[in-house]
Every structure is written in structure tokens, then in C-alpha cells.
Design an enzyme around this catalytic site. Structure first.
Site, PDB file in Angstrom:
ATOM      1  N   ARG A  44       0.860  -1.189   0.000  1.00 53.68           N
ATOM      2  CA  ARG A  44       0.000   0.000   0.000  1.00 53.68           C
ATOM      3  C   ARG A  44       0.894   1.236   0.000  1.00 53.68           C
ATOM      4  O   ARG A  44       1.664   1.457   0.927  1.00 53.68           O
ATOM      5  CB  ARG A  44      -0.883  -0.007   1.244  1.00 53.68           C
ATOM      6  CG  ARG A  44      -1.848   1.168   1.344  1.00 53.68           C
ATOM      7  CD  ARG A  44      -2.768   0.954   2.556  1.00 53.68           C
ATOM      8  NE  ARG A  44      -3.767   1.985   2.666  1.00 53.68           N
ATOM      9  CZ  ARG A  44      -3.628   3.083   3.393  1.00 53.68           C
ATOM     10  NH1 ARG A  44      -2.514   3.309   4.043  1.00 53.68           N
ATOM     11  NH2 ARG A  44      -4.607   3.963   3.451  1.00 53.68           N
ATOM     12  N   LYS A  46       0.230   5.195  -1.290  1.00 54.26           N
ATOM     13  CA  LYS A  46      -0.745   6.101  -1.892  1.00 54.26           C
ATOM     14  C   LYS A  46      -0.082   7.267  -2.619  1.00 54.26           C
ATOM     15  O   LYS A  46      -0.781   8.082  -3.215  1.00 54.26           O
ATOM     16  CB  LYS A  46      -1.685   6.664  -0.807  1.00 54.26           C
ATOM     17  CG  LYS A  46      -2.562   5.613  -0.142  1.00 54.26           C
ATOM     18  CD  LYS A  46      -3.652   5.161  -1.094  1.00 54.26           C
ATOM     19  CE  LYS A  46      -4.772   4.426  -0.425  1.00 54.26           C
ATOM     20  NZ  LYS A  46      -5.642   3.747  -1.394  1.00 54.26           N
ATOM     21  N   ASP A  75      -5.436  -1.015  -4.310  1.00 53.32           N
ATOM     22  CA  ASP A  75      -6.112  -0.104  -5.233  1.00 53.32           C
ATOM     23  C   ASP A  75      -5.714  -0.275  -6.717  1.00 53.32           C
ATOM     24  O   ASP A  75      -6.557  -0.218  -7.600  1.00 53.32           O
ATOM     25  CB  ASP A  75      -5.824   1.338  -4.732  1.00 53.32           C
ATOM     26  CG  ASP A  75      -6.502   2.417  -5.545  1.00 53.32           C
ATOM     27  OD1 ASP A  75      -7.341   2.056  -6.377  1.00 53.32           O
ATOM     28  OD2 ASP A  75      -6.189   3.595  -5.340  1.00 53.32           O
ATOM     29  N   THR A 139      -6.574   5.152  14.364  1.00 56.63           N
ATOM     30  CA  THR A 139      -5.145   4.884  14.277  1.00 56.63           C
ATOM     31  C   THR A 139      -4.434   6.020  13.555  1.00 56.63           C
ATOM     32  O   THR A 139      -4.936   6.513  12.542  1.00 56.63           O
ATOM     33  CB  THR A 139      -4.893   3.539  13.544  1.00 56.63           C
ATOM     34  OG1 THR A 139      -3.502   3.440  13.235  1.00 56.63           O
ATOM     35  CG2 THR A 139      -5.694   3.410  12.262  1.00 56.63           C
ATOM     36  N   THR A 141      -2.070   5.760  11.704  1.00 56.81           N
ATOM     37  CA  THR A 141      -1.618   5.283  10.389  1.00 56.81           C
ATOM     38  C   THR A 141      -2.585   5.714   9.288  1.00 56.81           C
ATOM     39  O   THR A 141      -2.177   5.947   8.152  1.00 56.81           O
ATOM     40  CB  THR A 141      -1.502   3.739  10.402  1.00 56.81           C
ATOM     41  OG1 THR A 141      -0.734   3.365  11.533  1.00 56.81           O
ATOM     42  CG2 THR A 141      -0.856   3.220   9.144  1.00 56.81           C
ATOM     43  N   LYS A 142      -3.887   5.783   9.619  1.00 57.51           N
ATOM     44  CA  LYS A 142      -4.862   6.212   8.608  1.00 57.51           C
ATOM     45  C   LYS A 142      -5.744   7.277   9.253  1.00 57.51           C
ATOM     46  O   LYS A 142      -6.786   6.972   9.836  1.00 57.51           O
ATOM     47  CB  LYS A 142      -5.707   5.009   8.159  1.00 57.51           C
ATOM     48  CG  LYS A 142      -6.590   5.322   6.950  1.00 57.51           C
ATOM     49  CD  LYS A 142      -7.310   4.081   6.464  1.00 57.51           C
ATOM     50  CE  LYS A 142      -8.159   4.398   5.235  1.00 57.51           C
ATOM     51  NZ  LYS A 142      -8.887   3.248   4.732  1.00 57.51           N
ATOM     52  N   VAL A 201      -0.516  -2.594  10.241  1.00 59.84           N
ATOM     53  CA  VAL A 201       0.525  -1.817   9.566  1.00 59.84           C
ATOM     54  C   VAL A 201       1.638  -1.543  10.583  1.00 59.84           C
ATOM     55  O   VAL A 201       2.665  -2.216  10.602  1.00 59.84           O
ATOM     56  CB  VAL A 201      -0.022  -0.478   9.012  1.00 59.84           C
ATOM     57  CG1 VAL A 201       1.099   0.284   8.305  1.00 59.84           C
ATOM     58  CG2 VAL A 201      -1.194  -0.705   8.056  1.00 59.84           C
ATOM     59  N   SER A 202       1.373  -0.572  11.481  1.00 56.34           N
ATOM     60  CA  SER A 202       2.468  -0.076  12.324  1.00 56.34           C
ATOM     61  C   SER A 202       3.000  -1.122  13.299  1.00 56.34           C
ATOM     62  O   SER A 202       4.190  -1.087  13.633  1.00 56.34           O
ATOM     63  CB  SER A 202       2.028   1.179  13.074  1.00 56.34           C
ATOM     64  OG  SER A 202       0.843   0.924  13.786  1.00 56.34           O
ATOM     65  N   CYS A 442     -20.532  -1.430  46.163  1.00 52.21           N
ATOM     66  CA  CYS A 442     -19.122  -1.769  45.934  1.00 52.21           C
ATOM     67  C   CYS A 442     -18.809  -3.183  46.423  1.00 52.21           C
ATOM     68  O   CYS A 442     -18.121  -3.947  45.748  1.00 52.21           O
ATOM     69  CB  CYS A 442     -18.203  -0.786  46.644  1.00 52.21           C
ATOM     70  SG  CYS A 442     -18.387   0.912  46.075  1.00 52.21           S
TER      71      CYS A 442
HETATM   72  N1  3NM Z   1      -6.957   0.588   6.409  1.00 53.77           N
HETATM   73  P1  3NM Z   1      -2.398   0.257  11.984  1.00 53.77           P
HETATM   74  S1  3NM Z   1      -7.145   1.212   8.851  1.00 53.77           S
HETATM   75  C1  3NM Z   1      -4.527   0.723   5.942  1.00 53.77           C
HETATM   76  O1  3NM Z   1     -10.027   0.864   8.138  1.00 53.77           O
HETATM   77  C2  3NM Z   1      -5.679   0.823   6.846  1.00 53.77           C
HETATM   78  O2  3NM Z   1      -9.687   0.226   6.118  1.00 53.77           O
HETATM   79  C3  3NM Z   1      -7.845   0.764   7.372  1.00 53.77           C
HETATM   80  O3  3NM Z   1      -2.894   0.765  10.577  1.00 53.77           O
HETATM   81  C4  3NM Z   1      -9.297   0.616   7.199  1.00 53.77           C
HETATM   82  O4  3NM Z   1      -2.331  -1.205  11.941  1.00 53.77           O
HETATM   83  C5  3NM Z   1      -5.614   1.173   8.180  1.00 53.77           C
HETATM   84  O5  3NM Z   1      -1.026   0.875  12.123  1.00 53.77           O
HETATM   85  C6  3NM Z   1      -4.393   1.466   8.952  1.00 53.77           C
HETATM   86  O6  3NM Z   1      -3.333   0.805  13.023  1.00 53.77           O
HETATM   87  C7  3NM Z   1      -4.113   0.457  10.031  1.00 53.77           C
END
Ligand code: 3NM
Length: 520
Positions: A44, A46, A75, A139, A141-142, A201-202, A442
Site C-alpha cells: 500500500r 498512496k 487499489d 489509528t 496510520t490512517k 501496519v504499524s 461496591c
Molecule cells: N486501512 P495500523 S485502517 C490501511 O479501516 C488501513 O480500512 C484501514 O494501521 C481501514 O495497523 C488502516 O497501524 C491502517 O493501526 C491500520
């Protein structure tokens, strides 16, 4: 490699941005990750130009071919065709699935991003090989993620896909890492359809050691979390009111026989009372608010009560340490979100606690349960400890929270509602003196903790047993001639808790005739 050989257990999505990849080489990272156990790679990118995309994809494909792992292109159907790799992954705004299929042919793997049931069903009907369900959690990352759906959202989608059997595979994505993977999979899996894998991803690309990261994640995916019960679902469903009443005395007797540890992280007001209730029901109490002790205490076969009565930054940190420790060994955790909606600090604490671990039982009054439920942003009702909901709404709220968290929810009140979402019961025992003495809510958490520690296979049955024990003891105490009000009630209540436990030890179940338990 053919598409039927493809595995989805650990699906790696690449990211070449410096914030995530750092100064590492993408191909080195992917090779290490595949060596560590990644079963499918999606390239991926972009931003790069087409020429560079094709060149990088070719290099990646050489690596994935060496390890017989499919390479999919995000994509770009043209890039996949140019490289001759196994397929593509398309989003809802990318090329149509039918067109991609026509261009790539029947043997290509085509996956589709879905974030609701309609999209998932369309993808299944359109011939997708798998769906990527997300975004589970927000996240970095996105950043432009369209919908954050949580684990309940993933489960709803899996439920909607049940008619498509095992032919369409499923992975979920968004914010998944080593610390939350098992809980996300456990809470997302529907009884009808389970996730085939997780996509990250991360958690791999940003790791200093991608091979070890992949190894760790794959092993977590393949191992059920320690807190997952072992009782077959059908068996649990069979236990209606009679089943529950049948089980209750044996659960109370088991506490008497096993003396489970009840580790309380609770507020100053109720520490002494909670310890006495634990002793009366046959548990061994320890009041230990320091999280560093939890890794030792969690190994003793007991359970943890997190009572948010006096929340402080230090306290929160301690709760999280203990929660992680108990989750790791699979010993139960009872969460009491005291005053959850009272302040912004408490609302934030609830969110932090819930996103950092699995809570086997959540117990609160109507206002607290409402706030806990509202914390996913879908139903924000704020502070509300009054009786705003009618019985049907209360039952629904307890059930919905239990469904979302895949746990047991107790909503206390004049009528208590207890649900594990498959089964919802009401209990109409107890006495008004309970509401005139501080901390009775409690300490109910403490009584429940002892029961779930000895009967973890059906935590709903354990919770109900503890509640019946507790509330019937209150009735018996209040009826005693020496009890004249809330002050004299407390010692009598502790006596009656102890007496019921002794009766259960003798297999005397006369006390249970008072039980007002109803299946909703
Ligand atoms: N797609 P991480 S979330 C590439 O929701 C991607 O479709 C997503 O990254 C979707 O594992 C995402 O670092 C990023 O949180 C996920």
C-alpha cells in the site's frame, strides 16, 4: 501459489512513510515479517509514481514468492497486472469489484474494505475473496478513516456474513497491536462467523524487529485469550432459571471449599467492609491498590476487583497494570465504574480502562452503565443515576453492553438486570437497608469476584449466584428482631452472608426458596 492456499491469519499492509517505516528498507522489513510468520502482504503506497510502484512491487513479489505468501496491491489493478502478483485490495471508493475481477480473472485474489453489513454483503455477492473489516480503532496510520466501528461493529458485520459460509475470508484492521490483538479477536468473533485473521501496519512496519513482532502477533492470534471460557455455548444457553438456581448453591459451596483470593483495588470508604464481605462469603481478601503487586497476585487463582471509587492518575496507572496482569493469566476482572458519569476525569478513566483490557464483569447502577455504554460515542447520556429507563430499556441496555463487550453486565437497582447478552435475568431480592449503608454496591463487586474466580466457565451463573447470596442475606438480616435500622443491619448482614455460605456447605438450600429470579 493458488488462492485456495492463501492464509489470512496475519495480514501485513505496508506503509512507506518515514513516520512509520523510519529509515528502514521496505523490502528488508517485509522479508523479516514474512520470516516471522506474516501470511499475506498488501503493498500500500498512496503517493509514489506508477514507475516506482511497479518497481517496488516487483521486488516485494520476489520476496513473497520465495516464501509462498500472496502479494496484493492496494487499489492499483494496473500495477498488479504489470507485476503478475496474486491480486489486489480495493476500497469502497476504488475500482468496482466486478471490473477488477474482469481485468484480473477468476484466479486473482480480490479483497474489499468494508465498514458495515451492507458493504460486506455486497462484497460477498460480488465475488470478493476476503473482506478487510475496519476501522476497528482510530489509528494514526490512517488519519482519514471514515468510520470507527469498534469490536461490536466487526461482530455485526461477521454476523451479517454468516450466510456466506467460509468461502469469503475476513480480517479486521485498525489500531491492532500486541497488547489488544487477543481481546479484539475475542470480542469481534461472532458465534456464527469468526475472523480468519488480523491486518496490521504499524505493529510490524514501525517495529525495530519486524520478524519478532510478526512472530509475536501470529502466536497471539493463534492462541485463544486466557479469559475465554471453555463451556460450550449450547450448554450455557440451556441454563434458564432452573439451571441457574440449581448451580447457585454449588458455586457458593465452591467458594467455601476453595477460598479464592479476592484482590480488591477499591476506594478508601469500603475497604474494611469489602474485606469483611469477602471473608463472610468464604474468599480470601487482599486490599492491594499498588499495581506492581498484581503480577504476583494474579497467579494465585483469584480475581480482581477494580473499583473506580477514588480515581487518581496514579490509581489509573495501577488499575491498568493489574488489569494487564490478570488478563494475561486469564483470571477474572470485575469492574465497578463508580460515579462513571460524574466528572470528565471519570468518563476518561472508564474509556482508558475499557480500551486497555478485558473486563469479565461490569457492575454498576443505571447511570454508570449508561455512561459506560455511551463511551463508544453512539449513545451519550452523561450523568444519570436516577431511574430514567423503564424495565424493557434497562434490560436492553444491559444486554447491549454485554453484547458489545462480550462479558457479563450487572445493572443494579430495585430490580437488578444481569446479562451476558445471550441470557438476561432480573433479580428482585434485597432490602432497602442496602441503599442506606455506604458501599453496599461496591462490596457486591467483591462477592461477585469470589464467585467468578471459582466458576469461570459460566460467569453469568457465577454472578447470579453471588447476587442471590448477597441479596437474600440482606433480606434475612433485615427481618431479624435485633435489626432496627441500617446501623444494626450491617453486622447482621455479614452474619447472614456467613450463614448462607455454611448452609451451602451443608447442601442446605432452604434459603434459596426466596430467590426471585426471572429470565427476560
Ligand atoms: N486501512 P495500523 S485502517 C490501511 O479501516 C488501513 O480500512 C484501514 O494501521 C481501514 O495497523 C488502516 O497501524 C491502517 O493501526 C491500520
Amino acid at each position: 501459489m493458488t488462492k485456495s492456499d492463501a492464509g489470512y491469519s496475519l495480514y501485513l499492509v505496508t506503509d512507506s512513510t518515514p513516520a512509520i517505516l523510519g529509515d528502514k528498507d521496505l523490502c528488508h522489513v517485509v522479508e523479516a515479517a514474512v520470516k516471522g510468520g506474516v501470511t499475506c502482504v498488501q503493498f500500500r503506497d498512496k503517493t509514489s509514481d506508477t514507475g516506482l510502484l511497479v518497481e517496488t512491487a516487483r521486488r516485494l513479489h520476489k520476496i513473497t514468492q520465495k516464501y509462498s505468501v500472496p502479494l496484493l496491491i492496494n487499489d492499483r489493478v494496473d500495477v498488479a497486472l504489470a507485476v503478475g502478483c496474486e491480486g489486489v485490495h480495493i476500497g469502497q471508493d476504488d475500482m468496482e469489484l466486478s471490473l477488477a475481477r474482469r481485468l484480473l480473472g477468476p484466479d486473482a485474489i480480490i479483497g474489499v474494505t468494508v465498514s458495515n453489513s451492507g458493504e460486506a454483503q455486497r462484497a460477498c455477492e460480488g465475488g470478493a475473496d476476503y473482506v478487510g473489516i475496519g476501522t476497528v480503532y482510530a489509528t494514526p496510520t490512517k488519519k482519514n478513516a471514515k468510520s470507527i466501528i469498534g469490536t461490536a461493529g466487526v461482530r455485526g458485520i461477521l454476523d451479517a456474513m454468516r450466510g456466506y459460509g467460509h468461502s469469503v475470508k475476513t480480517v479486521c484492521i485498525g489500531g491492532i497491536n500486541e497488547s489488544n490483538l487477543q481481546r479484539i479477536v475475542f470480542q469481534s468473533n461472532s458465534y456464527h462467523k469468526k475472523l480468519d485473521g488480523v491486518a496490521v501496519v504499524s505493529a510490524i512496519i514501525a517495529s525495530a524487529d519486524p520478524q519478532a513482532a510478526a512472530q509475536g502477533l501470529l502466536s497471539l492470534f493463534r492462541t485463544p485469550p486466557p479469559y475465554q471460557g471453555t463451556t460450550a455455548e449450547e450448554e450455557k444457553k440451556a441454563s434458564g432459571v432452573f439451571g441457574m438456581l440449581d448451580l447457585a448453591p454449588s458455586i457458593i459451596k465452591a467458594i467455601h471449599m476453595c477460598t479464592p483470593l479476592s484482590h480488591n483495588m477499591t476506594n478508601l470508604v469500603v475497604q474494611n467492609f469489602a474485606a469483611n464481605v469477602a471473608l463472610a462469603v468464604g474468599a480470601s481478601p487482599i486490599m492491594a491498590n499498588y499495581g506492581e503487586e498484581a503480577p504476583d497476585l494474579c497467579k494465585l487463582g483469584g480475581s480482581l476487583v477494580i473499583n473506580m471509587g477514588t480515581v487518581t492518575p496514579d490509581g489509573l496507572d495501577n488499575y491498568l497494570k493489574a488489569l494487564r496482569a490478570y488478563n494475561q493469566v486469564g483470571q477474572p476482572v470485575v469492574f465497578d465504574p463508580v460515579g462513571a458519569g460524574a466528572t470528565a476525569v471519570r468518563r476518561a478513566a472508564v474509556k482508558t480502562i475499557m480500551s486497555n483490557g478485558y473486563l469479565d464483569v461490569i457492575k454498576g447502577n443505571e447511570g454508570e452503565i449508561n455512561t459506560v455504554f455511551g463511551d463508544d460515542g453512539t449513545q451519550q447520556r452523561g450523568v444519570d443515576s436516577s431511574n430514567a429507563l423503564d424495565a424493557t430499556q434497562k434490560a436492553k441496555l444491559a444486554l447491549k453492553l454485554a453484547y458489545r463487550e462480550k462479558n457479563v453486565v450487572v445493572m443494579t437497582g430495585q430490580t437488578d438486570f444481569v446479562s451476558d447478552h445471550e441470557r438476561t435475568f432480573t433479580i428482585q431480592n434485597g432490602h432497602q437497608y442496602l441503599s442506606m449503608v455506604t458501599g453496599t454496591g461496591c462490596v457486591l463487586g467483591t462477592a461477585i469476584s469470589a464467585a467468578v474466580a471459582v466458576y469461570p466457565d459460566d460467569k453469568l451463573a457465577a454472578t447470579i449466584a453471588a447476587m442471590l447470596h448477597f441479596e437474600i442475606a440482606a433480606e434475612l438480616a433485615a427481618e431479624r428482631p435485633d435489626v432496627q435500622g441500617p446501623g444494626t443491619f450491617v453486622p447482621a448482614f455479614i452474619d447472614e452472608l456467613h450463614k448462607i455460605r455454611q448452609a451451602a456447605a451443608r447442601d442446605d438450600t432452604a434459603w434459596l426458596k426466596r430467590a426471585k429470579l426471572t429470565l427476560v
